[in-house]
Enzyme design. Structure first.
Site, PDB file in Angstrom:
ATOM      1  N   SER A  12       0.841  -1.195   0.000  1.00 37.66           N
ATOM      2  CA  SER A  12       0.000   0.000   0.000  1.00 37.66           C
ATOM      3  C   SER A  12       0.874   1.242   0.000  1.00 37.66           C
ATOM      4  CB  SER A  12      -0.910   0.015   1.227  1.00 37.66           C
ATOM      5  OG  SER A  12      -1.564   1.268   1.333  1.00 37.66           O
ATOM      6  N   HIS A  37      -0.991  -1.541  -4.197  1.00 41.54           N
ATOM      7  CA  HIS A  37      -2.320  -1.171  -3.713  1.00 41.54           C
ATOM      8  C   HIS A  37      -2.395   0.347  -3.571  1.00 41.54           C
ATOM      9  CE1 HIS A  37      -6.067  -2.130  -1.477  1.00 41.54           C
ATOM     10  NE2 HIS A  37      -5.763  -1.067  -0.755  1.00 41.54           N
ATOM     11  N   ASP A  39      -4.811   3.551  -2.568  1.00 40.36           N
ATOM     12  CA  ASP A  39      -6.009   3.988  -1.853  1.00 40.36           C
ATOM     13  C   ASP A  39      -6.456   5.352  -2.354  1.00 40.36           C
ATOM     14  OD1 ASP A  39      -6.421   1.844   0.077  1.00 40.36           O
ATOM     15  OD2 ASP A  39      -4.528   2.483   0.945  1.00 40.36           O
ATOM     16  N   MET A  41      -9.178   8.206  -1.650  1.00 42.15           N
ATOM     17  CA  MET A  41     -10.100   8.669  -0.607  1.00 42.15           C
ATOM     18  C   MET A  41     -10.622  10.053  -0.957  1.00 42.15           C
ATOM     19  SD  MET A  41      -7.940   7.570   2.785  1.00 42.15           S
ATOM     20  CE  MET A  41      -6.951   6.082   2.812  1.00 42.15           C
ATOM     21  N   HIS A  70      -8.206   0.813  -4.730  1.00 37.32           N
ATOM     22  CA  HIS A  70      -9.234   0.694  -3.694  1.00 37.32           C
ATOM     23  C   HIS A  70      -9.929   2.050  -3.551  1.00 37.32           C
ATOM     24  CE1 HIS A  70     -10.072  -0.167   0.877  1.00 37.32           C
ATOM     25  NE2 HIS A  70     -11.180   0.009   0.169  1.00 37.32           N
ATOM     26  N   MET A  72     -12.249   4.436  -1.827  1.00 36.13           N
ATOM     27  CA  MET A  72     -12.969   4.793  -0.604  1.00 36.13           C
ATOM     28  C   MET A  72     -13.653   6.122  -0.869  1.00 36.13           C
ATOM     29  SD  MET A  72     -10.273   3.523   2.309  1.00 36.13           S
ATOM     30  CE  MET A  72      -8.809   3.262   1.325  1.00 36.13           C
ATOM     31  N   MET A 141     -11.858  -5.250   5.298  1.00 35.80           N
ATOM     32  CA  MET A 141     -11.151  -4.215   6.054  1.00 35.80           C
ATOM     33  C   MET A 141     -10.953  -4.672   7.493  1.00 35.80           C
ATOM     34  SD  MET A 141     -10.542  -1.883   3.844  1.00 35.80           S
ATOM     35  CE  MET A 141      -9.828  -0.710   5.006  1.00 35.80           C
ATOM     36  N   PHE A 147      -7.323   5.950   7.123  1.00 35.64           N
ATOM     37  CA  PHE A 147      -5.965   6.308   7.524  1.00 35.64           C
ATOM     38  C   PHE A 147      -5.098   5.066   7.592  1.00 35.64           C
ATOM     39  CE2 PHE A 147      -8.633   9.643   9.319  1.00 35.64           C
ATOM     40  CZ  PHE A 147      -7.975  10.787   8.899  1.00 35.64           C
ATOM     41  N   GLY A 149      -1.680   2.971   9.176  1.00 42.56           N
ATOM     42  CA  GLY A 149      -1.016   2.826  10.470  1.00 42.56           C
ATOM     43  C   GLY A 149      -1.917   2.502  11.636  1.00 42.56           C
ATOM     44  N   ASP A 176      -7.065  -5.930   4.444  1.00 38.40           N
ATOM     45  CA  ASP A 176      -6.469  -4.594   4.382  1.00 38.40           C
ATOM     46  C   ASP A 176      -6.578  -3.913   5.741  1.00 38.40           C
ATOM     47  OD1 ASP A 176      -5.578  -2.068   3.762  1.00 38.40           O
ATOM     48  OD2 ASP A 176      -7.083  -1.660   2.220  1.00 38.40           O
ATOM     49  N   GLY A 177      -5.407  -3.714   6.379  1.00 36.91           N
ATOM     50  CA  GLY A 177      -5.377  -2.957   7.628  1.00 36.91           C
ATOM     51  C   GLY A 177      -4.619  -3.654   8.734  1.00 36.91           C
ATOM     52  N   GLY A 178      -3.517  -3.047   9.174  1.00 40.77           N
ATOM     53  CA  GLY A 178      -2.777  -3.574  10.312  1.00 40.77           C
ATOM     54  C   GLY A 178      -2.054  -4.880  10.044  1.00 40.77           C
TER      55      GLY A 178
END
Length: 230
Positions: A12, A37, A39, A41, A70, A72, A141, A147, A149, A176-178
């Site tokens: 990402s 990836h 993002d 937004m 992606h 958003m 997700m 955001f 991090g 996706d995420g963490g």
């Protein structure tokens, strides 16, 4: 874009150096990223504002792997052709972003892209029952979108349910995420096959020290693949 259940690491660029995105993409691909990836937004659907189709199109010439875009944003439909022209291989829309998701998914495929469907952490797996034959990828997700991090939200049970719903269909489960070494093993074992990571890949490295990106990618991949062998 041949379908395979082999673990894929999607870097990402939300966590990359925005002043040198082209160089960052080339570096992370050279270090082993399978997909890139991106993002997008809008500051409306999510509380952040990033880039649009013109920048995505400018990044396309730097990407040699898969461009995974992606969205958003809300609404999606009026932008589908512009992201197709920008060169997206996969275009993912959120189920929560509009009332006519079937039409959105059909329009993405009609524009010669793979259709992705993203689910927020609070959206149940069961919402995909009537959509599964219209998608090529489901993005689960594991943070609330907007955001980079953020801390991982455990969605492994949702992944297991989706794997059962998908069955033998050629549909990717993306998470996706963490994502880092410890969370990669959890989601891969549950059934995810595309792992999106931003800070987990880019932390500690730079364009001048890209080997750190490679070490991070290798650690995440090994954790995921090792969990499948257990």
């Amino acid at each position: 874009m041949n379908f395979s259940r082999k673990i894929k690491i999607a870097a990402s660029i939300l966590s990359a150096d925005f002043s040198a995105l082209g160089d960052e993409i080339q570096a992370v691909e050279a270090q082993g990223a399978d997909w890139v990836h991106i993002d997008v937004m809008d500051g409306h659907f999510v509380p952040n504002l990033t880039i649009g189709p013109e920048v995505v199109g400018a990044l396309r010439k730097h990407i040699r792997t898969i461009m995974d875009v992606h969205l958003m944003i809300a609404s999606v439909d009026s932008y589908i052709d512009r992201f197709a022209q920008a060169g997206a291989d996969v275009l993912t829309a959120h189920l929560e972003a509009g009332p006519h998701i079937h039409r959105t998914l059909q329009a993405i495929r009609a524009a010669d892209m793979k259709a992705g469907l993203a689910l927020n952490p609070g959206t149940p797996a069961e919402t995909t029952f009537d959509l599964i034959d219209f998608v090529d990828l489901i993005c689960v997700m594991s943070v609330n979108p907007g955001f980079g991090g953020q801390n991982f939200i455990n969605v492994t049970e949702k992944i297991r349910k989706l794997r059962a719903i998908i069955g033998d269909r050629p549909v990717y489960i993306e998470i996706d995420g963490g994502i880092n070494a410890s969370t990669a093993s959890l989601v891969a074992k549950a059934g995810a096959d595309v792992l999106v990571s931003g800070s987990g890949i880019f932390s500690g490295g730079t364009i001048d020290k890209p080997q750190i990106y490679g070490e991070n990618i290798c650690t995440i991949r090994q954790a995921a693949e090792s969990s499948l062998a257990q």
